[in-house]
Design a protein around this motif. Sequence first.
Motif, short mmCIF file in Angstrom:
data_model
loop_
_atom_site.label_atom_id
_atom_site.label_comp_id
_atom_site.label_asym_id
_atom_site.label_seq_id
_atom_site.Cartn_x
_atom_site.Cartn_y
_atom_site.Cartn_z
N ILE A 27 -3.43 9.95 -109.00
CA ILE A 27 -3.53 11.30 -109.56
C ILE A 27 -4.73 11.51 -110.48
O ILE A 27 -5.03 12.65 -110.83
N ALA A 28 -5.39 10.43 -110.90
CA ALA A 28 -6.50 10.58 -111.86
C ALA A 28 -7.70 11.25 -111.19
O ALA A 28 -8.20 10.76 -110.18
N PRO A 29 -8.17 12.36 -111.78
CA PRO A 29 -9.30 13.06 -111.18
C PRO A 29 -10.65 12.38 -111.46
O PRO A 29 -11.59 12.53 -110.70
N VAL A 30 -10.72 11.62 -112.54
CA VAL A 30 -11.98 10.98 -112.94
C VAL A 30 -11.71 9.51 -113.24
O VAL A 30 -10.72 9.17 -113.89
N ALA A 31 -12.58 8.64 -112.76
CA ALA A 31 -12.51 7.20 -113.02
C ALA A 31 -11.11 6.65 -112.80
O ALA A 31 -10.48 6.10 -113.71
N PRO A 32 -10.58 6.77 -111.59
CA PRO A 32 -9.19 6.34 -111.36
C PRO A 32 -8.93 4.87 -111.65
O PRO A 32 -7.86 4.53 -112.16
N LEU A 33 -9.87 3.99 -111.35
CA LEU A 33 -9.63 2.57 -111.60
C LEU A 33 -9.53 2.29 -113.09
O LEU A 33 -8.56 1.68 -113.56
N ALA A 34 -10.50 2.74 -113.86
CA ALA A 34 -10.49 2.52 -115.31
C ALA A 34 -9.28 3.19 -115.95
O ALA A 34 -8.60 2.60 -116.80
N SER A 35 -8.99 4.41 -115.52
CA SER A 35 -7.83 5.13 -116.06
C SER A 35 -6.54 4.38 -115.76
O SER A 35 -5.66 4.27 -116.61
N SER A 36 -6.43 3.86 -114.54
CA SER A 36 -5.20 3.17 -114.16
C SER A 36 -5.00 1.89 -114.97
O SER A 36 -3.88 1.58 -115.37
N ILE A 37 -6.08 1.18 -115.23
CA ILE A 37 -5.98 -0.05 -116.02
C ILE A 37 -5.54 0.27 -117.45
O ILE A 37 -4.65 -0.38 -118.01
N VAL A 38 -6.14 1.29 -118.04
CA VAL A 38 -5.79 1.68 -119.42
C VAL A 38 -4.34 2.15 -119.48
O VAL A 38 -3.57 1.72 -120.35
N MET A 39 -3.96 3.03 -118.57
CA MET A 39 -2.60 3.58 -118.59
C MET A 39 -1.56 2.48 -118.31
O MET A 39 -0.52 2.42 -118.97
N GLY A 40 -1.83 1.63 -117.34
CA GLY A 40 -0.90 0.56 -117.01
C GLY A 40 -0.74 -0.43 -118.15
O GLY A 40 0.38 -0.83 -118.49
N THR A 41 -1.86 -0.80 -118.75
CA THR A 41 -1.82 -1.73 -119.88
C THR A 41 -1.04 -1.13 -121.04
O THR A 41 -0.20 -1.81 -121.64
N ALA A 42 -1.29 0.13 -121.35
CA ALA A 42 -0.58 0.79 -122.46
C ALA A 42 0.92 0.86 -122.19
O ALA A 42 1.73 0.53 -123.06
N ALA A 43 1.28 1.27 -120.98
CA ALA A 43 2.70 1.39 -120.65
C ALA A 43 3.40 0.03 -120.72
O ALA A 43 4.48 -0.10 -121.32
#
Length: 131
Positions: A27-43
């Motif tokens: 679902i990330a519109p921008v930088a999906p890989l970086a966003s996914s790593i940050v969101m996954g790590t935080a969660a």
Amino acid sequence: MMFVRYVLFAIVATLVNLGTQEVTIRIAPVAPLASSIVMGTAAGFFLKYMLDKKWVFDDDYGGRQQELQKIALYGAFSVLTTLVFWGFEVAFWMIWQTDLAKYTGAVLGLAIGYAAKFILDRTFVFRERQA
């Protein structure tokens, strides 16, 4: 029993991390890989912290300042033990250059890292209650 729960919650947090990454990358519109790593790590991090605090170490809320200090220390130990895990994984790959070696190093590094983190968390983050 504490360590068994600690390891089980590590598995749960890992699955939440990976699941969050998968959802974010879709679902990330921008930088999906970086966003996914940050969101996954935080969660994964915050879930693991809350599970460890309540169900492993039975730690009480000590106020905002004390809680922020615990989270910072917990995070620092997480980074340190992640470096151990990565170090073993990379070293095994560099020496034997096979997937089996890489994953063997990863499993060994994770085992050492989680055992060390459990001790660090028990000793410095969630200090055992004084009777």
